[in-house]
Scaffold this motif. Structure first.
Motif, PDB file in Angstrom:
ATOM      1  N   GLU A 105      -9.521 -42.983 -12.902  1.00  0.00           N
ATOM      2  CA  GLU A 105      -9.405 -41.597 -13.378  1.00  0.00           C
ATOM      3  C   GLU A 105     -10.286 -41.328 -14.599  1.00  0.00           C
ATOM      4  O   GLU A 105     -10.472 -40.181 -14.992  1.00  0.00           O
ATOM      5  CB  GLU A 105      -7.947 -41.262 -13.762  1.00  0.00           C
ATOM      6  CG  GLU A 105      -6.970 -41.306 -12.611  1.00  0.00           C
ATOM      7  CD  GLU A 105      -6.343 -42.692 -12.433  1.00  0.00           C
ATOM      8  OE1 GLU A 105      -6.750 -43.630 -13.168  1.00  0.00           O
ATOM      9  OE2 GLU A 105      -5.462 -42.827 -11.573  1.00  0.00           O
ATOM     10  N   THR A 106     -10.809 -42.394 -15.219  1.00  0.00           N
ATOM     11  CA  THR A 106     -11.571 -42.203 -16.466  1.00  0.00           C
ATOM     12  C   THR A 106     -13.064 -42.486 -16.307  1.00  0.00           C
ATOM     13  O   THR A 106     -13.788 -42.586 -17.301  1.00  0.00           O
ATOM     14  CB  THR A 106     -11.010 -43.115 -17.580  1.00  0.00           C
ATOM     15  OG1 THR A 106     -11.117 -44.477 -17.147  1.00  0.00           O
ATOM     16  CG2 THR A 106      -9.555 -42.801 -17.881  1.00  0.00           C
ATOM     17  N   VAL A 107     -13.533 -42.606 -15.069  1.00  0.00           N
ATOM     18  CA  VAL A 107     -14.947 -42.946 -14.831  1.00  0.00           C
ATOM     19  C   VAL A 107     -15.868 -41.862 -15.405  1.00  0.00           C
ATOM     20  O   VAL A 107     -16.868 -42.142 -16.063  1.00  0.00           O
ATOM     21  CB  VAL A 107     -15.216 -43.159 -13.324  1.00  0.00           C
ATOM     22  CG1 VAL A 107     -16.694 -43.437 -13.073  1.00  0.00           C
ATOM     23  CG2 VAL A 107     -14.377 -44.318 -12.785  1.00  0.00           C
ATOM     24  N   MET A 108     -15.514 -40.578 -15.178  1.00  0.00           N
ATOM     25  CA  MET A 108     -16.375 -39.502 -15.682  1.00  0.00           C
ATOM     26  C   MET A 108     -16.345 -39.433 -17.212  1.00  0.00           C
ATOM     27  O   MET A 108     -17.359 -39.164 -17.840  1.00  0.00           O
ATOM     28  CB  MET A 108     -15.980 -38.153 -15.082  1.00  0.00           C
ATOM     29  CG  MET A 108     -16.998 -37.075 -15.416  1.00  0.00           C
ATOM     30  SD  MET A 108     -16.679 -35.463 -14.692  1.00  0.00           S
ATOM     31  CE  MET A 108     -17.017 -35.747 -12.974  1.00  0.00           C
ATOM     32  N   LYS A 109     -15.183 -39.675 -17.770  1.00  0.00           N
ATOM     33  CA  LYS A 109     -15.068 -39.661 -19.239  1.00  0.00           C
ATOM     34  C   LYS A 109     -16.016 -40.694 -19.854  1.00  0.00           C
ATOM     35  O   LYS A 109     -16.725 -40.400 -20.825  1.00  0.00           O
ATOM     36  CB  LYS A 109     -13.617 -39.957 -19.636  1.00  0.00           C
ATOM     37  CG  LYS A 109     -13.375 -39.841 -21.123  1.00  0.00           C
ATOM     38  CD  LYS A 109     -11.917 -40.008 -21.477  1.00  0.00           C
ATOM     39  CE  LYS A 109     -11.714 -39.753 -22.956  1.00  0.00           C
ATOM     40  NZ  LYS A 109     -10.318 -39.645 -23.334  1.00  0.00           N
ATOM     41  N   LYS A 171      -0.152 -38.418 -18.866  1.00  0.00           N
ATOM     42  CA  LYS A 171      -0.555 -39.789 -18.502  1.00  0.00           C
ATOM     43  C   LYS A 171      -1.979 -40.185 -18.876  1.00  0.00           C
ATOM     44  O   LYS A 171      -2.260 -41.360 -19.065  1.00  0.00           O
ATOM     45  CB  LYS A 171      -0.372 -39.977 -16.991  1.00  0.00           C
ATOM     46  CG  LYS A 171       1.077 -39.788 -16.552  1.00  0.00           C
ATOM     47  CD  LYS A 171       1.291 -40.209 -15.124  1.00  0.00           C
ATOM     48  CE  LYS A 171       2.768 -40.204 -14.780  1.00  0.00           C
ATOM     49  NZ  LYS A 171       3.040 -40.525 -13.403  1.00  0.00           N
ATOM     50  N   LEU A 172      -2.906 -39.200 -18.927  1.00  0.00           N
ATOM     51  CA  LEU A 172      -4.317 -39.568 -19.040  1.00  0.00           C
ATOM     52  C   LEU A 172      -5.057 -38.949 -20.219  1.00  0.00           C
ATOM     53  O   LEU A 172      -5.970 -39.545 -20.776  1.00  0.00           O
ATOM     54  CB  LEU A 172      -5.062 -39.183 -17.745  1.00  0.00           C
ATOM     55  CG  LEU A 172      -4.618 -39.890 -16.459  1.00  0.00           C
ATOM     56  CD1 LEU A 172      -5.119 -39.130 -15.250  1.00  0.00           C
ATOM     57  CD2 LEU A 172      -5.122 -41.330 -16.441  1.00  0.00           C
ATOM     58  N   ASN A 173      -4.713 -37.713 -20.559  1.00  0.00           N
ATOM     59  CA  ASN A 173      -5.512 -36.996 -21.556  1.00  0.00           C
ATOM     60  C   ASN A 173      -4.614 -36.078 -22.391  1.00  0.00           C
ATOM     61  O   ASN A 173      -4.566 -34.871 -22.168  1.00  0.00           O
ATOM     62  CB  ASN A 173      -6.611 -36.185 -20.838  1.00  0.00           C
ATOM     63  CG  ASN A 173      -7.536 -35.474 -21.807  1.00  0.00           C
ATOM     64  OD1 ASN A 173      -7.433 -35.625 -23.009  1.00  0.00           O
ATOM     65  ND2 ASN A 173      -8.443 -34.672 -21.268  1.00  0.00           N
ATOM     66  N   PRO A 174      -3.901 -36.657 -23.364  1.00  0.00           N
ATOM     67  CA  PRO A 174      -2.935 -35.870 -24.142  1.00  0.00           C
ATOM     68  C   PRO A 174      -3.551 -34.705 -24.904  1.00  0.00           C
ATOM     69  O   PRO A 174      -2.867 -33.763 -25.268  1.00  0.00           O
ATOM     70  CB  PRO A 174      -2.316 -36.889 -25.103  1.00  0.00           C
ATOM     71  CG  PRO A 174      -3.091 -38.141 -24.964  1.00  0.00           C
ATOM     72  CD  PRO A 174      -3.910 -38.081 -23.735  1.00  0.00           C
TER      73      PRO A 174
END
Length: 256
Positions: A105-109, A171-174
């Protein structure tokens, strides 16, 4: 430090790509350095800026899946200060390939972290789905613009999107914020259009942008010439609407 804004709504045809192209062009007109990341396999943001997507060697797909340097994919546009990382139909397959990756889920980030500081704004044009690429876009983003068309089914599906945003925040980007709801395809002659505006403003209050994007022939014509509206016809109503939206966003983000 650049701000990453995703434009998302899983409902198609609400004006996401039109907004991405014209908001980015308007921000560049106000002398901001802007990057569009075309995260939609249909690649309309790319072709709408005159990019021939059949001749590309490096796109968002290669950067996400093959770990290519994002600099290799970034192209100049017809406007000074506006750049684009184009898409390709191959991006359809990226969903499956990302499935097997660690921290998928964080590949683009991670990909955008190396170029984030080079731009004032990075706008991600999301596909009309809530798949893994869109989840990646929302995980990478600082905020989200939700285009809502002034039509009967406008509010349908927004709750689903808001639920997805809530899950991603948890879960991923507060730090993911809603930049704003943008009312698009407004027709002042229709009572329904005015009712939708009233309803959205009542529901979401100060989260709704003051600027409303009117239906405009020039906005529809401009992409076929590979131009944003501000270059196709700067005096058109659509162009003026997006310049006003850019000013609103700049003001909201502390720019004079």
């Amino acid at each position: 430090m650049g701000k990453i804004i995703a434009l998302a709504n899983q409902k198609g045809g609400v004006g996401k790509t039109t907004t991405t192209i014209n908001l980015a062009a308007s921000l560049a007109t106000f002398e901001k350095k802007v990057l569009i990341v075309d995260a939609d396999p249909q690649a309309n943001a790319s072709s709408g800026l005159g990019i021939d997507i059949t001749k590309l060697e490096c796109t968002v797909y290669e950067c996400l899946v093959n770990n290519r340097n994002p600099e290799d994919a970034i192209l100049n546009s017809c406007i000074e200060g506006l750049f684009i990382m184009p898409s390709h139909i191959d991006l359809v397959g990226a969903e499956l390939e990302l499935m097997n990756m660690e921290a998928r889920e964080t590949v683009m980030k991670k990909m955008l972290s190396s170029v984030k500081d080079d731009y004032d704004f990075i706008l991600i044009d999301c596909s009309p789905s809530l798949g893994l690429i869109t989840v990646n876009s929302l995980t990478a983003a600082d905020s989200i613009i939700i285009p809502v068309q002034c039509e009967y089914f406008a509010l349908e599906g927004i709750s689903k999107l808001l639920n997805t945003i809530k899950i991603i925040k948890t879960k991923l980007n507060p730090s993911l914020d809603i930049e704003g709801f943008l009312l698009t395809m407004y027709d002042s002659r229709l009572r329904l259009s005015n009712q939708i505006i009233e309803e959205v403003r009542k529901h979401f209050q100060e989260l709704v942008f003051e600027t409303v994007i009117a239906r405009n022939v020039k906005l529809s014509e401009a992409p076929s010439y590979g131009l944003p509206a501000v270059m196709y016809d700067a005096e058109s109503r659509g162009s003026k609407n997006y310049l006003a939206l850019a000013q609103e966003i700049l003001k909201k983000n502390g720019y004079k």
